[in-house]
Design a protein around this motif. Sequence first.
Motif, PDB file in Angstrom:
ATOM      1  N   THR A  67       0.834  -1.196   0.000  1.00 41.50           N
ATOM      2  CA  THR A  67       0.000   0.000   0.000  1.00 41.50           C
ATOM      3  C   THR A  67       0.870   1.247   0.000  1.00 41.50           C
ATOM      4  O   THR A  67       1.985   1.242   0.511  1.00 41.50           O
ATOM      5  CB  THR A  67      -0.945   0.026   1.208  1.00 41.50           C
ATOM      6  OG1 THR A  67      -1.637   1.250   1.186  1.00 41.50           O
ATOM      7  CG2 THR A  67      -0.179  -0.103   2.508  1.00 41.50           C
TER       8      THR A  67
ATOM      9  N   LEU B 234      -0.615   4.116   1.127  1.00 43.68           N
ATOM     10  CA  LEU B 234      -1.242   4.971   2.138  1.00 43.68           C
ATOM     11  C   LEU B 234      -0.355   5.027   3.372  1.00 43.68           C
ATOM     12  O   LEU B 234       0.237   4.030   3.758  1.00 43.68           O
ATOM     13  CB  LEU B 234      -2.619   4.421   2.509  1.00 43.68           C
ATOM     14  CG  LEU B 234      -3.657   4.433   1.392  1.00 43.68           C
ATOM     15  CD1 LEU B 234      -4.878   3.652   1.804  1.00 43.68           C
ATOM     16  CD2 LEU B 234      -4.042   5.850   1.057  1.00 43.68           C
TER      17      LEU B 234
ATOM     18  N   ARG C 181      -4.849   3.149   6.343  1.00 43.61           N
ATOM     19  CA  ARG C 181      -4.572   1.715   6.264  1.00 43.61           C
ATOM     20  C   ARG C 181      -5.698   0.904   6.872  1.00 43.61           C
ATOM     21  O   ARG C 181      -6.022  -0.186   6.398  1.00 43.61           O
ATOM     22  CB  ARG C 181      -3.245   1.405   6.952  1.00 43.61           C
ATOM     23  CG  ARG C 181      -2.113   1.896   6.081  1.00 43.61           C
ATOM     24  CD  ARG C 181      -0.774   1.646   6.687  1.00 43.61           C
ATOM     25  NE  ARG C 181       0.245   2.232   5.798  1.00 43.61           N
ATOM     26  CZ  ARG C 181       1.516   2.316   6.098  1.00 43.61           C
ATOM     27  NH1 ARG C 181       1.945   1.866   7.248  1.00 43.61           N
ATOM     28  NH2 ARG C 181       2.359   2.850   5.249  1.00 43.61           N
TER      29      ARG C 181
ATOM     30  N   LEU D 190      -8.409   0.836   4.298  1.00 45.14           N
ATOM     31  CA  LEU D 190      -8.047  -0.038   3.187  1.00 45.14           C
ATOM     32  C   LEU D 190      -8.212  -1.505   3.597  1.00 45.14           C
ATOM     33  O   LEU D 190      -8.803  -2.299   2.865  1.00 45.14           O
ATOM     34  CB  LEU D 190      -6.605   0.233   2.751  1.00 45.14           C
ATOM     35  CG  LEU D 190      -6.159  -0.593   1.553  1.00 45.14           C
ATOM     36  CD1 LEU D 190      -6.950  -0.193   0.320  1.00 45.14           C
ATOM     37  CD2 LEU D 190      -4.679  -0.444   1.294  1.00 45.14           C
TER      38      LEU D 190
ATOM     39  N   THR E 239      -1.692  -6.828  -6.037  1.00 42.40           N
ATOM     40  CA  THR E 239      -1.912  -5.463  -5.579  1.00 42.40           C
ATOM     41  C   THR E 239      -2.873  -4.727  -6.506  1.00 42.40           C
ATOM     42  O   THR E 239      -3.811  -4.071  -6.070  1.00 42.40           O
ATOM     43  CB  THR E 239      -0.575  -4.693  -5.515  1.00 42.40           C
ATOM     44  OG1 THR E 239       0.324  -5.419  -4.688  1.00 42.40           O
ATOM     45  CG2 THR E 239      -0.773  -3.309  -4.959  1.00 42.40           C
TER      46      THR E 239
ATOM     47  N   ALA F  64      -6.123  -4.062  -4.295  1.00 45.63           N
ATOM     48  CA  ALA F  64      -6.059  -2.823  -3.515  1.00 45.63           C
ATOM     49  C   ALA F  64      -6.081  -1.548  -4.336  1.00 45.63           C
ATOM     50  O   ALA F  64      -6.499  -0.511  -3.845  1.00 45.63           O
ATOM     51  CB  ALA F  64      -4.797  -2.839  -2.642  1.00 45.63           C
TER      52      ALA F  64
ATOM     53  N   GLU G 254      -7.353   2.052  -3.045  1.00 42.05           N
ATOM     54  CA  GLU G 254      -6.308   2.974  -2.648  1.00 42.05           C
ATOM     55  C   GLU G 254      -6.516   4.333  -3.324  1.00 42.05           C
ATOM     56  O   GLU G 254      -6.328   5.376  -2.714  1.00 42.05           O
ATOM     57  CB  GLU G 254      -4.967   2.401  -3.055  1.00 42.05           C
ATOM     58  CG  GLU G 254      -3.925   2.564  -2.018  1.00 42.05           C
ATOM     59  CD  GLU G 254      -2.728   1.713  -2.338  1.00 42.05           C
ATOM     60  OE1 GLU G 254      -2.387   1.579  -3.518  1.00 42.05           O
ATOM     61  OE2 GLU G 254      -2.140   1.194  -1.392  1.00 42.05           O
TER      62      GLU G 254
ATOM     63  N   GLY H 140      -7.076   7.435  -1.077  1.00 44.92           N
ATOM     64  CA  GLY H 140      -5.965   8.375  -1.163  1.00 44.92           C
ATOM     65  C   GLY H 140      -6.399   9.799  -1.454  1.00 44.92           C
ATOM     66  O   GLY H 140      -5.640  10.738  -1.240  1.00 44.92           O
TER      67      GLY H 140
END
Lengths: 174, 101
Positions: free
Chosen positions: A110, A112, A118, A121, A158, A162, A166, A170
Amino acid sequence: MNNTLVTPAISLRHYALVFGVCLLLWVLLVGNLAGQELLAGMVVSALVTLLFGSRFGILTGLRFSPLVPLYILGYLGYFMVALVRANLDLALRVIAPSLPIRPALVEVKTTLKSPLGRLLLANSITLTPGTLSVDVRDDTLLVHWVYCPPGTDAQQATDKIAASFERHIGRFLL
Amino acid sequence: MNLLGDIFLLVGGAFMALGSLGLMRMPDLYNRLQAGTKAATLGTIAVLLGIGFHHPDWWTKLLVIAGFVLFTNPVGSSTIARAALKSGIEPVRGSNRKVES
């Protein structure tokens, strides 16, 4: 890029945010905007903010910009769609007689940096199709995946799990 | 309005039932957690929505409950999964469906 956990310093804005969150919660629980209730809520919120404001470190990391409420709504909408899809996906897997699962533990990176980012997420990953956050170590999330396609590497995992969340998170968190 | 509420209550119940079926059918703790968490979260939210249609004046409190469930449910299951991993419960991998005891 430096991906260590960052807890921004507690500022006056942070206290204002804690106060706002407390007051919002009070108003929602009371259920009306009558003057007396609002006044009592402001007194209690101010008291809570003064006593415990410095301990709400989890709330730091929020970006301040006029568009933040819009981004939060966008994230919530995206999240609800993902949650419904997750349930339909899971329902189909559970009903199917062959039980089509191919579980694996994968690591997801990540970008973040704030604790709340986090946490959000990890929560989002848990509630989206076929994935469950197991552990967070620094900038790496350990994720249990119900159906991991053969030959998936960390980068692909990823991207698939995510990346889109993200992007949404974000926009309003560090 | 009441009919819509009933439909949401029914949908919520159906997701809960499917989640329980998932608990029975999945091979190991991690997969069961997946089934349980997602179904329980959406099921609860659908039920709360249904209640909201039956009692529109409760919506603020229902919203608080929904937010609380959304925030804490996944944290709970992540914590269970983490504890399981730390205490050495191996997840089944790939197409291997046997649970190693």
